[in-house]
Design a protein around this motif. Structure first.
Motif, PDB file in Angstrom:
ATOM      1  N   LEU A  71      -3.930 -18.758 -25.075  1.00 58.67           N
ATOM      2  CA  LEU A  71      -4.537 -18.782 -26.413  1.00 58.67           C
ATOM      3  C   LEU A  71      -4.155 -20.046 -27.188  1.00 58.67           C
ATOM      4  O   LEU A  71      -4.994 -20.635 -27.863  1.00 58.67           O
ATOM      5  CB  LEU A  71      -4.146 -17.534 -27.200  1.00 58.67           C
ATOM      6  CG  LEU A  71      -4.717 -16.222 -26.680  1.00 58.67           C
ATOM      7  CD1 LEU A  71      -4.102 -15.043 -27.432  1.00 58.67           C
ATOM      8  CD2 LEU A  71      -6.234 -16.202 -26.777  1.00 58.67           C
ATOM      9  N   LEU A  72      -2.896 -20.451 -27.088  1.00 61.37           N
ATOM     10  CA  LEU A  72      -2.465 -21.676 -27.774  1.00 61.37           C
ATOM     11  C   LEU A  72      -3.200 -22.897 -27.237  1.00 61.37           C
ATOM     12  O   LEU A  72      -3.592 -23.775 -28.007  1.00 61.37           O
ATOM     13  CB  LEU A  72      -0.945 -21.865 -27.629  1.00 61.37           C
ATOM     14  CG  LEU A  72      -0.081 -20.991 -28.526  1.00 61.37           C
ATOM     15  CD1 LEU A  72       1.374 -21.034 -28.072  1.00 61.37           C
ATOM     16  CD2 LEU A  72      -0.204 -21.428 -29.983  1.00 61.37           C
ATOM     17  N   ALA A  73      -3.386 -22.956 -25.932  1.00 61.54           N
ATOM     18  CA  ALA A  73      -4.113 -24.074 -25.328  1.00 61.54           C
ATOM     19  C   ALA A  73      -5.551 -24.110 -25.828  1.00 61.54           C
ATOM     20  O   ALA A  73      -6.087 -25.175 -26.151  1.00 61.54           O
ATOM     21  CB  ALA A  73      -4.073 -23.978 -23.803  1.00 61.54           C
ATOM     22  N   LYS A  74      -6.190 -22.954 -25.897  1.00 58.29           N
ATOM     23  CA  LYS A  74      -7.575 -22.882 -26.376  1.00 58.29           C
ATOM     24  C   LYS A  74      -7.648 -23.211 -27.862  1.00 58.29           C
ATOM     25  O   LYS A  74      -8.604 -23.854 -28.327  1.00 58.29           O
ATOM     26  CB  LYS A  74      -8.146 -21.481 -26.104  1.00 58.29           C
ATOM     27  CG  LYS A  74      -9.600 -21.325 -26.495  1.00 58.29           C
ATOM     28  CD  LYS A  74     -10.498 -22.162 -25.607  1.00 58.29           C
ATOM     29  CE  LYS A  74     -11.959 -21.848 -25.852  1.00 58.29           C
ATOM     30  NZ  LYS A  74     -12.835 -22.674 -25.025  1.00 58.29           N
ATOM     31  N   PRO A 125      -3.202  -9.404 -33.104  1.00 58.72           N
ATOM     32  CA  PRO A 125      -2.023  -9.904 -33.831  1.00 58.72           C
ATOM     33  C   PRO A 125      -1.549 -11.270 -33.332  1.00 58.72           C
ATOM     34  O   PRO A 125      -1.046 -12.079 -34.117  1.00 58.72           O
ATOM     35  CB  PRO A 125      -0.957  -8.837 -33.597  1.00 58.72           C
ATOM     36  CG  PRO A 125      -1.555  -7.767 -32.791  1.00 58.72           C
ATOM     37  CD  PRO A 125      -2.952  -8.128 -32.459  1.00 58.72           C
ATOM     38  N   VAL A 126      -1.712 -11.539 -32.051  1.00 63.01           N
ATOM     39  CA  VAL A 126      -1.301 -12.835 -31.504  1.00 63.01           C
ATOM     40  C   VAL A 126      -2.207 -13.935 -32.048  1.00 63.01           C
ATOM     41  O   VAL A 126      -1.736 -14.997 -32.461  1.00 63.01           O
ATOM     42  CB  VAL A 126      -1.310 -12.814 -29.958  1.00 63.01           C
ATOM     43  CG1 VAL A 126      -1.007 -14.194 -29.400  1.00 63.01           C
ATOM     44  CG2 VAL A 126      -0.318 -11.786 -29.435  1.00 63.01           C
ATOM     45  N   ARG A 177       3.573 -13.646 -22.441  1.00 62.25           N
ATOM     46  CA  ARG A 177       3.816 -15.091 -22.604  1.00 62.25           C
ATOM     47  C   ARG A 177       2.630 -15.901 -22.083  1.00 62.25           C
ATOM     48  O   ARG A 177       2.227 -16.882 -22.692  1.00 62.25           O
ATOM     49  CB  ARG A 177       5.095 -15.507 -21.877  1.00 62.25           C
ATOM     50  CG  ARG A 177       6.367 -15.184 -22.615  1.00 62.25           C
ATOM     51  CD  ARG A 177       7.591 -15.848 -21.983  1.00 62.25           C
ATOM     52  NE  ARG A 177       7.817 -15.411 -20.603  1.00 62.25           N
ATOM     53  CZ  ARG A 177       8.470 -14.297 -20.264  1.00 62.25           C
ATOM     54  NH1 ARG A 177       8.963 -13.514 -21.191  1.00 62.25           N
ATOM     55  NH2 ARG A 177       8.638 -13.980 -18.996  1.00 62.25           N
ATOM     56  N   ARG A 178       2.087 -15.481 -20.966  1.00 64.71           N
ATOM     57  CA  ARG A 178       0.945 -16.183 -20.378  1.00 64.71           C
ATOM     58  C   ARG A 178      -0.270 -16.088 -21.303  1.00 64.71           C
ATOM     59  O   ARG A 178      -0.978 -17.066 -21.502  1.00 64.71           O
ATOM     60  CB  ARG A 178       0.635 -15.592 -18.994  1.00 64.71           C
ATOM     61  CG  ARG A 178      -0.486 -16.287 -18.296  1.00 64.71           C
ATOM     62  CD  ARG A 178      -0.086 -17.680 -17.853  1.00 64.71           C
ATOM     63  NE  ARG A 178      -1.185 -18.256 -17.121  1.00 64.71           N
ATOM     64  CZ  ARG A 178      -1.573 -19.508 -17.234  1.00 64.71           C
ATOM     65  NH1 ARG A 178      -0.937 -20.342 -18.025  1.00 64.71           N
ATOM     66  NH2 ARG A 178      -2.590 -19.949 -16.555  1.00 64.71           N
ATOM     67  N   MET A 179      -0.505 -14.902 -21.869  1.00 67.53           N
ATOM     68  CA  MET A 179      -1.626 -14.728 -22.798  1.00 67.53           C
ATOM     69  C   MET A 179      -1.460 -15.668 -23.991  1.00 67.53           C
ATOM     70  O   MET A 179      -2.395 -16.358 -24.384  1.00 67.53           O
ATOM     71  CB  MET A 179      -1.694 -13.286 -23.302  1.00 67.53           C
ATOM     72  CG  MET A 179      -2.768 -13.074 -24.365  1.00 67.53           C
ATOM     73  SD  MET A 179      -2.741 -11.459 -25.167  1.00 67.53           S
ATOM     74  CE  MET A 179      -1.186 -11.505 -26.052  1.00 67.53           C
ATOM     75  N   LYS A 180      -0.269 -15.699 -24.550  1.00 70.55           N
ATOM     76  CA  LYS A 180      -0.020 -16.554 -25.714  1.00 70.55           C
ATOM     77  C   LYS A 180      -0.215 -18.025 -25.357  1.00 70.55           C
ATOM     78  O   LYS A 180      -0.809 -18.784 -26.122  1.00 70.55           O
ATOM     79  CB  LYS A 180       1.383 -16.307 -26.252  1.00 70.55           C
ATOM     80  CG  LYS A 180       1.601 -16.878 -27.616  1.00 70.55           C
ATOM     81  CD  LYS A 180       2.864 -16.365 -28.251  1.00 70.55           C
ATOM     82  CE  LYS A 180       2.971 -16.907 -29.657  1.00 70.55           C
ATOM     83  NZ  LYS A 180       4.124 -16.407 -30.370  1.00 70.55           N
ATOM     84  N   LYS A 214     -13.763 -17.243 -32.482  1.00 73.24           N
ATOM     85  CA  LYS A 214     -13.966 -17.778 -31.131  1.00 73.24           C
ATOM     86  C   LYS A 214     -12.728 -17.569 -30.258  1.00 73.24           C
ATOM     87  O   LYS A 214     -12.843 -17.325 -29.056  1.00 73.24           O
ATOM     88  CB  LYS A 214     -14.349 -19.254 -31.188  1.00 73.24           C
ATOM     89  CG  LYS A 214     -15.756 -19.467 -31.718  1.00 73.24           C
ATOM     90  CD  LYS A 214     -16.108 -20.940 -31.775  1.00 73.24           C
ATOM     91  CE  LYS A 214     -17.529 -21.137 -32.282  1.00 73.24           C
ATOM     92  NZ  LYS A 214     -17.865 -22.565 -32.380  1.00 73.24           N
ATOM     93  N   LEU A 215     -11.547 -17.667 -30.864  1.00 76.33           N
ATOM     94  CA  LEU A 215     -10.319 -17.444 -30.113  1.00 76.33           C
ATOM     95  C   LEU A 215     -10.213 -15.975 -29.694  1.00 76.33           C
ATOM     96  O   LEU A 215      -9.824 -15.680 -28.554  1.00 76.33           O
ATOM     97  CB  LEU A 215      -9.097 -17.862 -30.930  1.00 76.33           C
ATOM     98  CG  LEU A 215      -7.770 -17.935 -30.186  1.00 76.33           C
ATOM     99  CD1 LEU A 215      -7.856 -18.909 -29.014  1.00 76.33           C
ATOM    100  CD2 LEU A 215      -6.648 -18.334 -31.125  1.00 76.33           C
ATOM    101  N   LEU A 216     -10.576 -15.076 -30.591  1.00 73.19           N
ATOM    102  CA  LEU A 216     -10.606 -13.650 -30.245  1.00 73.19           C
ATOM    103  C   LEU A 216     -11.591 -13.396 -29.113  1.00 73.19           C
ATOM    104  O   LEU A 216     -11.282 -12.700 -28.138  1.00 73.19           O
ATOM    105  CB  LEU A 216     -11.016 -12.808 -31.457  1.00 73.19           C
ATOM    106  CG  LEU A 216      -9.909 -12.361 -32.393  1.00 73.19           C
ATOM    107  CD1 LEU A 216     -10.497 -11.742 -33.655  1.00 73.19           C
ATOM    108  CD2 LEU A 216      -8.972 -11.395 -31.709  1.00 73.19           C
ATOM    109  N   LYS A 217     -12.782 -13.968 -29.238  1.00 77.56           N
ATOM    110  CA  LYS A 217     -13.815 -13.797 -28.218  1.00 77.56           C
ATOM    111  C   LYS A 217     -13.332 -14.342 -26.871  1.00 77.56           C
ATOM    112  O   LYS A 217     -13.538 -13.725 -25.825  1.00 77.56           O
ATOM    113  CB  LYS A 217     -15.085 -14.518 -28.681  1.00 77.56           C
ATOM    114  CG  LYS A 217     -16.285 -14.247 -27.851  1.00 77.56           C
ATOM    115  CD  LYS A 217     -17.507 -14.892 -28.502  1.00 77.56           C
ATOM    116  CE  LYS A 217     -18.652 -14.937 -27.532  1.00 77.56           C
ATOM    117  NZ  LYS A 217     -19.810 -15.638 -28.063  1.00 77.56           N
TER     118      LYS A 217
END
Length: 161
Positions: free
Chosen positions: A111-114, A144-145, A105-108, A127-130
């Motif tokens: 990532l959503l914030a970024k 996948p996320v 949940r924290r990772m997601k 860039k999001l993957l990086k």
């Protein structure tokens, strides 16, 4: 030279207030004992024996904190602990104490914030993957996320919206 018992007492007090790893305490003891490695080693062993210093306890607390509060993934946490001189088995055990569902949940969330800043960028997915990799998340978990975030955002550049 500093008196052994005073240094030991001061380090016991410091260790009772927060967790330290063996390497950090050894450095503090060496400095306090003015470079006397033998005395510093004895202080460290006494602190370990009395459970003031416990690398597994330190590593587990570090891993939980970095996962929950700063959103670091297991790879980044592992490297940080290894840099502190924590052995692989202890690192692996500490990483195992992280709540997987909470970490996901924290990772997601991170990532959503970024993604809010990257959604209009043609290179946004890359860039999001990086970014996720730099935060210490494994590619197999991350990819996948990221795909899900990009695919479900109707305002994203090039998403067909």
């Amino acid at each position: 030279m500093a008196e052994y018992s005073k240094v030991l007492s001061r380090l016991q007090m410091q260790c009772s207030k927060r967790e330290y790893c063996s390497r950090d305490i050894m450095q503090k003891a060496l400095k306090a004992m003015e470079g006397d490695a033998e005395a510093a080693g004895r202080i460290l062993e006494e602190l370990r024996k009395d459970r003031f210093v416990d690398d597994l306890r330190y590593a587990a607390a570090f891993a939980r904190e970095k996962s929950r509060l700063t959103g670091w993934g297991p790879v980044k946490i592992s490297f940080a602990l290894a840099a502190k001189g924590i052995d692989r088995d202890t690192v692996r055990e500490a990483i195992g104490e992280i709540d997987d569902a909470d970490a996901f949940r924290r990772m997601k969330s991170v990532l959503l914030a970024k993604w809010k800043f990257l959604r209009d960028d043609p290179q946004g997915r890359f860039k999001l993957l990086k970014f996720g990799l730099s935060r210490g998340y494994e590619y197999d978990v991350l990819s996948p996320v990221v795909d899900s975030i990009v695919k479900t955002d109707p305002d994203a550049f090039g998403s067909g919206g």
